[in-house]
Structure formats: C-alpha cells, structure tokens
Scaffold this motif. Structure first.
Motif, PDB file in Angstrom:
ATOM      1  N   ARG A 147       0.822  -1.210   0.000  1.00  0.00           N
ATOM      2  CA  ARG A 147       0.000   0.000   0.000  1.00  0.00           C
ATOM      3  C   ARG A 147       0.856   1.260   0.000  1.00  0.00           C
ATOM      4  O   ARG A 147       0.598   2.189  -0.762  1.00  0.00           O
ATOM      5  CB  ARG A 147      -0.952   0.003   1.195  1.00  0.00           C
ATOM      6  CG  ARG A 147      -1.904   1.203   1.205  1.00  0.00           C
ATOM      7  CD  ARG A 147      -2.858   1.173   2.379  1.00  0.00           C
ATOM      8  NE  ARG A 147      -3.667   2.370   2.423  1.00  0.00           N
ATOM      9  CZ  ARG A 147      -4.794   2.551   1.749  1.00  0.00           C
ATOM     10  NH1 ARG A 147      -5.262   1.583   0.985  1.00  0.00           N
ATOM     11  NH2 ARG A 147      -5.475   3.682   1.832  1.00  0.00           N
ATOM     12  N   ARG A 148       1.859   1.299   0.856  1.00  0.00           N
ATOM     13  CA  ARG A 148       2.737   2.474   0.893  1.00  0.00           C
ATOM     14  C   ARG A 148       3.439   2.680  -0.445  1.00  0.00           C
ATOM     15  O   ARG A 148       3.582   3.798  -0.934  1.00  0.00           O
ATOM     16  CB  ARG A 148       3.789   2.307   1.993  1.00  0.00           C
ATOM     17  CG  ARG A 148       3.303   2.548   3.401  1.00  0.00           C
ATOM     18  CD  ARG A 148       4.457   2.423   4.381  1.00  0.00           C
ATOM     19  NE  ARG A 148       5.499   3.398   4.086  1.00  0.00           N
ATOM     20  CZ  ARG A 148       5.623   4.569   4.719  1.00  0.00           C
ATOM     21  NH1 ARG A 148       4.779   4.889   5.664  1.00  0.00           N
ATOM     22  NH2 ARG A 148       6.591   5.405   4.404  1.00  0.00           N
ATOM     23  N   LEU A 149       3.887   1.583  -1.037  1.00  0.00           N
ATOM     24  CA  LEU A 149       4.628   1.666  -2.291  1.00  0.00           C
ATOM     25  C   LEU A 149       3.720   2.133  -3.425  1.00  0.00           C
ATOM     26  O   LEU A 149       4.101   3.002  -4.227  1.00  0.00           O
ATOM     27  CB  LEU A 149       5.240   0.303  -2.610  1.00  0.00           C
ATOM     28  CG  LEU A 149       6.359   0.246  -3.651  1.00  0.00           C
ATOM     29  CD1 LEU A 149       7.479   1.217  -3.306  1.00  0.00           C
ATOM     30  CD2 LEU A 149       6.895  -1.168  -3.763  1.00  0.00           C
ATOM     31  N   GLN A 202      -8.915  -5.312  -2.597  1.00  0.00           N
ATOM     32  CA  GLN A 202      -9.735  -4.370  -1.849  1.00  0.00           C
ATOM     33  C   GLN A 202      -8.959  -3.090  -1.564  1.00  0.00           C
ATOM     34  O   GLN A 202      -9.457  -1.978  -1.758  1.00  0.00           O
ATOM     35  CB  GLN A 202     -10.193  -5.015  -0.530  1.00  0.00           C
ATOM     36  CG  GLN A 202     -10.803  -4.063   0.484  1.00  0.00           C
ATOM     37  CD  GLN A 202     -12.246  -3.727   0.205  1.00  0.00           C
ATOM     38  OE1 GLN A 202     -12.833  -4.234  -0.753  1.00  0.00           O
ATOM     39  NE2 GLN A 202     -12.823  -2.873   1.032  1.00  0.00           N
ATOM     40  N   SER A 203      -7.709  -3.238  -1.132  1.00  0.00           N
ATOM     41  CA  SER A 203      -6.881  -2.080  -0.796  1.00  0.00           C
ATOM     42  C   SER A 203      -6.590  -1.222  -2.023  1.00  0.00           C
ATOM     43  O   SER A 203      -6.698   0.005  -1.979  1.00  0.00           O
ATOM     44  CB  SER A 203      -5.568  -2.559  -0.167  1.00  0.00           C
ATOM     45  OG  SER A 203      -4.718  -1.467   0.124  1.00  0.00           O
ATOM     46  N   ILE A 204      -6.246  -1.871  -3.139  1.00  0.00           N
ATOM     47  CA  ILE A 204      -5.915  -1.118  -4.352  1.00  0.00           C
ATOM     48  C   ILE A 204      -7.146  -0.384  -4.887  1.00  0.00           C
ATOM     49  O   ILE A 204      -7.084   0.808  -5.230  1.00  0.00           O
ATOM     50  CB  ILE A 204      -5.343  -2.053  -5.430  1.00  0.00           C
ATOM     51  CG1 ILE A 204      -4.000  -2.632  -4.969  1.00  0.00           C
ATOM     52  CG2 ILE A 204      -5.152  -1.301  -6.746  1.00  0.00           C
ATOM     53  CD1 ILE A 204      -3.438  -3.698  -5.880  1.00  0.00           C
ATOM     54  N   PHE A 205      -8.277  -1.080  -4.967  1.00  0.00           N
ATOM     55  CA  PHE A 205      -9.491  -0.427  -5.463  1.00  0.00           C
ATOM     56  C   PHE A 205      -9.919   0.710  -4.535  1.00  0.00           C
ATOM     57  O   PHE A 205     -10.427   1.734  -4.998  1.00  0.00           O
ATOM     58  CB  PHE A 205     -10.624  -1.444  -5.612  1.00  0.00           C
ATOM     59  CG  PHE A 205     -10.612  -2.193  -6.923  1.00  0.00           C
ATOM     60  CD1 PHE A 205     -10.575  -1.508  -8.128  1.00  0.00           C
ATOM     61  CD2 PHE A 205     -10.649  -3.578  -6.965  1.00  0.00           C
ATOM     62  CE1 PHE A 205     -10.570  -2.178  -9.351  1.00  0.00           C
ATOM     63  CE2 PHE A 205     -10.637  -4.261  -8.170  1.00  0.00           C
ATOM     64  CZ  PHE A 205     -10.597  -3.559  -9.364  1.00  0.00           C
ATOM     65  N   GLN A 206      -9.719   0.548  -3.227  1.00  0.00           N
ATOM     66  CA  GLN A 206     -10.067   1.612  -2.284  1.00  0.00           C
ATOM     67  C   GLN A 206      -9.229   2.862  -2.548  1.00  0.00           C
ATOM     68  O   GLN A 206      -9.745   3.982  -2.586  1.00  0.00           O
ATOM     69  CB  GLN A 206      -9.850   1.139  -0.847  1.00  0.00           C
ATOM     70  CG  GLN A 206     -10.152   2.197   0.222  1.00  0.00           C
ATOM     71  CD  GLN A 206     -11.617   2.531   0.300  1.00  0.00           C
ATOM     72  OE1 GLN A 206     -12.416   1.696   0.723  1.00  0.00           O
ATOM     73  NE2 GLN A 206     -11.989   3.734  -0.109  1.00  0.00           N
ATOM     74  N   MET A 207      -7.919   2.670  -2.739  1.00  0.00           N
ATOM     75  CA  MET A 207      -7.041   3.807  -3.032  1.00  0.00           C
ATOM     76  C   MET A 207      -7.457   4.500  -4.321  1.00  0.00           C
ATOM     77  O   MET A 207      -7.549   5.733  -4.386  1.00  0.00           O
ATOM     78  CB  MET A 207      -5.594   3.341  -3.134  1.00  0.00           C
ATOM     79  CG  MET A 207      -4.934   3.037  -1.810  1.00  0.00           C
ATOM     80  SD  MET A 207      -3.130   2.824  -1.957  1.00  0.00           S
ATOM     81  CE  MET A 207      -3.030   1.256  -2.787  1.00  0.00           C
ATOM     82  N   LEU A 208      -7.706   3.701  -5.351  1.00  0.00           N
ATOM     83  CA  LEU A 208      -8.053   4.282  -6.652  1.00  0.00           C
ATOM     84  C   LEU A 208      -9.407   4.973  -6.611  1.00  0.00           C
ATOM     85  O   LEU A 208      -9.600   6.024  -7.243  1.00  0.00           O
ATOM     86  CB  LEU A 208      -8.035   3.203  -7.723  1.00  0.00           C
ATOM     87  CG  LEU A 208      -6.646   2.655  -8.074  1.00  0.00           C
ATOM     88  CD1 LEU A 208      -6.758   1.464  -9.018  1.00  0.00           C
ATOM     89  CD2 LEU A 208      -5.779   3.747  -8.709  1.00  0.00           C
TER      90      LEU A 208
END
Length: 299
Positions: A147-149, A202-208
C-alpha cells in the motif's frame, strides 16, 4: 514539530519492523528517523558471482546519499537487471534477505517521493515501477509494504498536469510511465499470496476510488484509467491457471471464486455515476463497469 528526515535514497530505515502504511495518498508517508547504512559485504549472495557489478552498485547506492538522476535510474535499472539474471539462472537463494537488508523497497519509495509532482522530465518514475515489477517476483519482499509503495507511485504521477498540457517532448515518456504503472499493478496483484488476494484487491481499489473522487479532473481520469485496467485484468483471468506465475512459487493456488472484494458494490455505484459525468471519464467508467460485470459473471 518533528524534524523532517532527509528524503534521500542513500539511507536505510532505522527500525527493524516493516513501515506502517500511510492512509494519505496526497502526502508522503510517516517520517522515520533514518541513518546512513554502513556498507556491508554482499559477496555471500549466490548471484553475486554472476552480477558482481550490479550488486555492488546497489549496495553502494543505498549506503551513501546520491541525488543525481542518472545514478537513481542506474540503481533502479540494476535492480531490474539483477532480478532478470536471477530468473534466467535460478540463483535466487538469499535474494529476499538481500532485498530486505538493503531496504530496496523503502529506497524506491523515497526516490518516488523525491520526484516533482508538477512535471515529468526524467524516467525515474518509469524505472521505479519497472524495479517494483522485478521485486514482485521475490517472495515476501513486498508483503505488508504494497500500500505504501503504490501510494508513492500514485503520488508521483497522478498530480502531473493534465495530459493535454504535458510538453510534447515529454509526452512519450508520460505514456510509457502510465503503461509501466499498469504493468506494475498487475505484478503486485499477482505477487499476493493466495490468502491475501482479496485483501490486496480491496486495498488497491479503495485507493483508486478515493483518487477517482478527487476534485482534480486529471487525477480523476488517471485513477479511472487504472480502475478500468485492473477490472479488465480481473475479467481476463477466469481460471486458477491464469493466476499462476511461470517460474515462481505462488505459495498456494488462487481460487477465483473465493476472491471477495467488499468495496465492489460501492465501486460499481460510483462507476454508474461517472458514466453520466464528463466526456473524459464516462467511457472509462463504462468500460470498467462492463469488465467488473464480466468478473462477477466468471465467479
């Protein structure tokens, strides 16, 4: 106010544990107390005998401050070249230890956060994402740091001027950088252990999705483009075999039907709204919605 630590690649994180993920995509992550890394011999690494120069440059770069763009790109490309040799020769023993000991992931993040966000004049971001693709092939090196990267990658590219305002001499570089980002996203998703694929998506779609609701139209468009790409990627992988990565241990098969993405409902709702918004975002939202529907039908 806490003193800001120098943002330079020639340092190593002082703490032993993995850095905490930042919740913000707008600003660099938490400030860490860092200190110069003492040069450590890396001749114990099996691939060192084949790629001594690459390994020694990587070690030297993270061991002393270096601000020159050419040296940054050489460092990033050396990571890619080193991993290519490993894949060709099978000399992977100890590589995960090497990557963690010399904080390659953290150094890449710092390089990305050093880049100006109002212009794109060097391929540093492109090279950084190619290096991340290479590192994704090393088991567990990215784990807990994805996530940080990814946030650092998004920060370094999404706030650039709108596509129509990119200088003509840099337009080709801009397009190659976005292509490198899409390839990197795919590699990061494929690098997740089977047990973390749902969590990772889930994490990637949330960020986007957070970025797609930005007031900045250029950020919106770039985020929707990445959502569309990831949705197409999911729609094109309907079988367990499609998730297998050639030549590496996937540490468990990904059961496609078990992939659960809780944010999917909210994402679909937002895509419906985007389909009736601007001319720039409507086609992207429409395509992403269609691919996500196909993904759910495959399940």
């Amino acid at each position: 106010m806490a003193e800001r630590s120098p943002s330079r690649p020639g340092v190593a994180w002082e703490e032993d544990g993995a850095p905490q993920e930042s919740s913000s995509l707008l600003e660099p992550g938490e400030v860490y107390i860092i200190q110069p890394l003492q040069i450590v011999d890396a001749s114990w690494l099996p691939v060192y005998q084949r790629e001594r120069e690459l390994v020694e440059f990587i070690v030297a770069f993270v061991s002393s401050p270096e601000e020159d763009a050419e040296q940054k790109m050489r460092f990033l490309d050396n990571i890619r070249l080193l991993l290519r040799t490993v894949q060709l020769t099978g000399l992977s023993e100890g590589l995960d230890i090497f990557c963690r000991r010399f904080r390659l992931v953290e150094n890449i993040e710092m390089l990305l956060d050093e880049e100006p966000r109002d212009q794109l004049s060097t391929p540093v971001q492109h090279f950084a994402m190619d290096a991340i693709v290479a590192l994704s092939s090393v088991r567990s090196v990215l784990e807990g740091k994805e996530r940080r990267l990814l946030a650092a990658c998004f920060r370094s590219v999404f706030w650039l001027p709108p596509k129509g305002e990119i200088e003509a001499r840099h337009f080709s570089l801009y397009m190659m950088t976005l292509m490198a980002m899409d390839k990197m996203l795919e590699s990061v998703v494929l690098s997740y252990p089977a047990s973390r694929v749902s969590e990772g998506l889930q994490s990637i779609f949330q960020m986007l999705l957070d970025l797609a609701t930005s007031d900045n139209m250029a950020v919106q468009e770039r985020a929707l483009q990445r959502i569309m790409y990831l949705s197409r990627f999911l729609a094109d992988k309907p079988t367990v075999e499609a998730w297998d990565r050639v030549g590496r241990d996937t540490y468990g098969s990904v059961c496609y039907r078990d992939i659960q993405i809780p944010i999917l409902g909210r994402l679909l709702g937002c895509l419906i709204l985007f389909q009736s918004s601007s001319e720039a975002t409507a086609p992207l939202a429409s395509d992403a919605f269609r691919f996500l529907q196909q993904f759910m039908e495959n399940q």
